[in-house]
Each structure stands twice: as structure tokens, then as C-alpha cells.
Design a protein around this motif. Structure first.
Motif, PDB file in Angstrom:
ATOM      1  N   ILE A 309       0.826  -1.014   0.074  1.00 21.20           N
ATOM      2  CA  ILE A 309      -0.047  -0.016  -0.359  1.00 21.20           C
ATOM      3  C   ILE A 309       0.836   0.897  -0.386  1.00 21.20           C
ATOM      4  N   ALA A 310       0.487   2.362  -0.736  1.00 17.70           N
ATOM      5  CA  ALA A 310       1.302   3.357  -0.879  1.00 17.70           C
ATOM      6  C   ALA A 310       1.833   3.789   0.640  1.00 17.70           C
ATOM      7  N   ASN A 311       3.230   4.115   0.725  1.00 13.78           N
ATOM      8  CA  ASN A 311       4.210   4.509   1.411  1.00 13.78           C
ATOM      9  C   ASN A 311       4.320   3.062   2.499  1.00 13.78           C
ATOM     10  N   THR A 312       4.169   2.383   2.025  1.00 12.68           N
ATOM     11  CA  THR A 312       4.267   1.180   2.678  1.00 12.68           C
ATOM     12  C   THR A 312       6.123   0.709   2.151  1.00 12.68           C
ATOM     13  N   GLN A 313       6.725   0.581   3.407  1.00 12.75           N
ATOM     14  CA  GLN A 313       8.230  -0.378   3.064  1.00 12.75           C
ATOM     15  C   GLN A 313       8.086  -1.224   3.715  1.00 12.75           C
ATOM     16  N   TYR A 314       9.144  -2.615   3.227  1.00  9.36           N
ATOM     17  CA  TYR A 314       8.588  -3.663   3.202  1.00  9.36           C
ATOM     18  C   TYR A 314      10.286  -4.330   2.785  1.00  9.36           C
ATOM     19  N   LYS A 315      11.121  -5.501   3.909  1.00 12.88           N
ATOM     20  CA  LYS A 315      11.958  -6.056   3.751  1.00 12.88           C
ATOM     21  C   LYS A 315      11.923  -7.881   3.328  1.00 12.88           C
ATOM     22  N   ILE A 316      12.027  -8.388   3.214  1.00 15.96           N
ATOM     23  CA  ILE A 316      11.991 -10.096   3.414  1.00 15.96           C
ATOM     24  C   ILE A 316      13.818 -10.557   4.011  1.00 15.96           C
ATOM     25  N   LEU A 317      13.674 -10.898   4.641  1.00 11.71           N
ATOM     26  CA  LEU A 317      15.115 -11.407   5.737  1.00 11.71           C
ATOM     27  C   LEU A 317      14.991 -13.365   5.736  1.00 11.71           C
ATOM     28  N   ASP A 318      16.518 -13.380   5.368  1.00  9.05           N
ATOM     29  CA  ASP A 318      16.751 -14.622   5.393  1.00  9.05           C
ATOM     30  C   ASP A 318      16.787 -14.839   6.537  1.00  9.05           C
TER      31      ASP A 318
END
Length: 418
Positions: A309-318
Motif C-alpha cells: 500500500i502507498a507509503n508502505t516499506q517492506y523487507k524479506i530477511l533470510d
């Protein structure tokens, strides 16, 4: 500009559309003028109680007009409101109240009787300062332990209202079905964003929520244009294979994976609908959204979670905590404009929320896979994924497969050491 309280928005709509229905509960219809008047009455009665400014007040979230009016009155009086399930056990409730530093529990008994039970243990705690006071303290489901109190600040709540209004066209003349319990985050859309925008809310009580015939009757009687629910809602609606709802409506599936056969039935029953798959959590509210066409919604073996969604940040971590840049499997961390400022327990907050210098992220605990095309799929809770003979196995996937058998009513899958 200082954000409006929910009460101020109700007064706005009570002035512009006083006779328009705000809440519908069974055979009872309450207009915006009547709801605003009920809130004003509660404000007057609560003002006589000796509760400290910005101290936390708990309410058992019975899904009634009076509970909604009472929550609105407390919010207007700047009391953070902790919403707990009416069915929660006494020991669990005591633990939640302790970590949330609840000063009083308010109970609506009758139009003539409103009781306040004070907790002396909270007197030693300082109430919230203005800039940090949450509007709501929601409780998590407790599926991975004791329910946690989640603190939602006013800015996050207002951001969510603006996004909901823009994304789903909520406003005057629109009717919203409220299926989720009041203490669930889904009610931010179904109840509070709807009232903030001048829409009409059809309340589904606890008894009605498990009765497919009653749910179908509610839809036929009130014709809501937004229906949000976990798969159970749609299973109940579609118990009658002849059910059809040819209304231009927003249909939102959320909460857990919706199996393909159920999605196919939803498309058949809602031929004029726009479909959404929404991913989020109590801690961040909605984070990702997918708006597939009917063919993709019905025919995909598994739906991706969509786009942030607008202005949402995300990361995928191992597993080593390294950020996965391209395709791969790891834990999803999100930062949204609707996020909580943490839990009522600072120790749990420190384990689940962190800042990278630019954004505050929440460790979702959800294991996801991003494919080469950039699509993200939920593999399950990190807690529910085990390795069997070296093969990654999602216990929830096994449960879903077993639940699809007509002879299975409930199922729980647990890993046992060989």
C-alpha cells in the motif's frame, strides 16, 4: 491541523445528514443524530467519574450501538480505549489489563446504569502524554500465545481512514457490512472508517456471525457495497448454493488464505463485484493489497499478497537476518502509515519493532516467498513451518487440505519429533 476526534466527525455528519442511518443492528436503526446524542450523553456521564486525563480505560467489546457510542465518548475525552473480547478468560484479562496499565473498566448495564470499576494498581503509573497517547489498544488473537495489547496512535488511525475512503469509495450513501468483532483490527475499516466517512454500518452480532441464513438475509435486506471477511464468512454465505448477490460491491478476503474452490464459488455468487485480497496484521493494519480480476481471483492456485500500500516499506530477511534482494524465501518485515507504536509490554515491543534509521519496521513472523516475477506469496507463520526429512512443510497447508474433506469439521496439525 489537529486531527478530528471520532465524535467531532459524528457531529459533522449529524449536522449534514441527521436522519441518515449510522448503525443498523437487527431491527434497530440509529441515525447519525441519534448516535451523536448517545455519545454526548455518555460524555456527560463519564465526565463525572474521577478518571485521570489520558488514563487507559478498558471496555469489553460487545458489538452493540451502546458500546460504539461509549468507545467514541471515551476517545473524545482523550482516554486510550483498550478493547477486549467479552469471552476472554479472567486470568488472561487480568494480565492484559496489567500490562496496559488500565485505570478503569467501564461497563454499560442499561440506559440508566453505567458502572466504572477502578484498579488501584494503575494509580502508580503515569497516564500517557498527549503526543504518545494511543486512540485504541487492540488485542491480538492470541494464536501464538497470550493476547497482546497493540497501541494505535491517532495519526495511524487517521491515515487509515483517509486511505480507506480513497481506495474503497466509502462515504455518504454507502453501506458497509461489519462482520468482525469490535476488538479486531478489521473493525477499523468496517466500523470506524465507515462512521468517519458518513456511511451506514450493518452490525453483525456474535450469534448472527455463525448463522449463514441470517447473514444472507442481512445482505439481501441492506445490500452493503463493501463486504470484508475471513474465509468463514464466505463459507457460511455460500452454504446455500443458490445464493446470488448481483450488486456492485467491494469483496475483501483477508485474515488467512482463501482456498481456490471457495474463491471460485465467491466469483459465481458475486458476479458484479470487485475483488481484493488484503494482507496485514493487528500491528500494522493493511500492508499489501491485490485487486485481481474475476478470472485471476477464481483460477489462481494461490493468490499473491499483491503490492505494498502507498507509503508502505517492506523487507524479506533470510534465516541469518540478511535482506533478500530478489527471489527467495524469508521472513517479511513491514512498515506502514497505519502501524502501531508498539505493544503495551515494552519488552515484547523491543523484540518485534525496530528502526533502520528511516522507518520503523515490524517483524511479522510470516514466512514468504518472492518469485522471479516479484510476486510475494505467504508460506505460513514462521512458527508453523517445520522441516520433515529436509523438506520445508507448512502445518497450516496440511490443515487446509484436511479441512477441504466434507467429513472433517475441525483439524489441528502438530509436529511430533520422530
Amino acid at each position: 491541523m489537529v486531527p478530528s476526534t471520532i465524535m467531532q466527525r459524528l457531529q459533522h455528519w449529524a449536522g449534514r445528514q441527521p436522519q441518515v442511518s449510522a448503525l443498523i443492528q437487527g431491527s434497530r436503526t440509529v441515525s447519525y443524530r441519534e448516535l451523536a446524542s448517545a455519545v454526548e450523553n455518555f460524555i456527560e456521564r463519564l465526565s463525572s467519574e474521577k478518571m485521570r486525563s489520558r488514563s487507559t480505560v478498558a471496555i469489553q467489546a460487545h458489538k452493540t450501538v451502546e458500546t460504539i457510542a461509549l468507545i467514541t465518548a471515551l476517545e473524545h475525552l482523550q482516554h486510550p480505549v483498550l478493547l477486549v473480547s467479552p469471552h476472554i478468560g479472567a486470568d488472561v484479562k487480568q494480565a492484559i489489563y496489567h500490562t496496559a496499565m488500565v485505570e478503569a473498566e467501564v461497563v454499560y448495564v442499561s440506559p440508566e446504569l453505567l458502572t466504572c470499576h477502578f484498579f488501584q494498581s494503575a494509580v502508580s503509573h503515569m497516564p500517557y502524554q498527549d503526543e504518545e497517547a494511543p486512540v485504541f489498544l487492540l488485542t491480538t488473537s492470541g494464536s501464538t500465545g497470550t493476547p497482546k495489547g497493540v497501541k494505535l496512535p491517532r495519526s495511524s488511525v487517521q491515515n487509515f481512514f483517509f486511505w480507506s475512503r480513497a481506495n474503497f469509495g466509502i462515504g455518504p450513501g454507502k453501506t458497509i457490512l461489519s462482520y468482525a468483532p469490535l476488538n479486531f483490527d478489521l473493525s477499523l475499516l468496517e466500523v470506524w472508517a465507515a462512521l468517519d466517512s458518513g456511511a451506514t454500518v450493518v452490525l453483525v452480532g456474535a450469534a448472527q456471525a455463525a448463522d449463514g441464513q441470517t447473514l444472507r438475509s442481512l445482505l439481501q435486506a441492506h445490500r452493503p457495497q463493501l463486504i470484508q471477511g475471513v474465509p468463514l464468512l464466505f463459507r457460511l454465505l455460500l452454504e446455500d448454493p443458490s445464493f446470488s448477490y448481483p450488486i456492485n460491491a467491494h469483496i475483501i478476503v483477508t485474515g488467512e488464505a482463501t482456498p481456490k474452490p471457495l474463491r471460485q464459488s465467491i466469483v459465481s455468487a458475486f458476479p458484479a463485484a470487485v475483488f481484493y485480497n488484503i494482507y496485514g496484521s493487528t500491528e500494522t493494519n493493511d500492508s499489501f493489497i491485490l485487486s485481481p480480476d474475476a478470472i485471476q481471483f477464481a483460477c489462481s492456485e494461490t493468490l499473491p499478497i499483491g503490492n505494498p500500500i502507498a507509503n508502505t516499506q517492506y523487507k524479506i530477511l533470510d534465516e541469518q537476518g540478511n535482506i533478500i534482494k530478489g527471489a527467495g524465501i524469508g521472513e517479511l518485515h513491514t512498515s506502514t502509515p497505519f502501524a502501531a507504536i508498539g505493544y503495551t509490554d515494552p519488552k515484547i515491543t523491543a523484540r518485534s519493532f525496530y528502526s533502520d534509521g528511516s522507518y520503523t519496521f515490524y517483524r511479522t513472523g510470516d514466512l514468504v516467498e518472492r518469485n522471479p516475477a516479484g510476486e510475494i506469496y505467504i508460506l505460513g507463520r514462521r512458527d508453523y513451518v517445520v522441516k520433515v526429512r529436509g523438506v520445508r512443510t507448512n502445518l497450516r497447508d496440511i490443515e487446509i487440505a484436511l479441512e477441504s474433506h466434507p467429513g472433517v469439521e475441525r483439524v489441528v496439525v502438530c509436529p511430533l519429533k520422530d
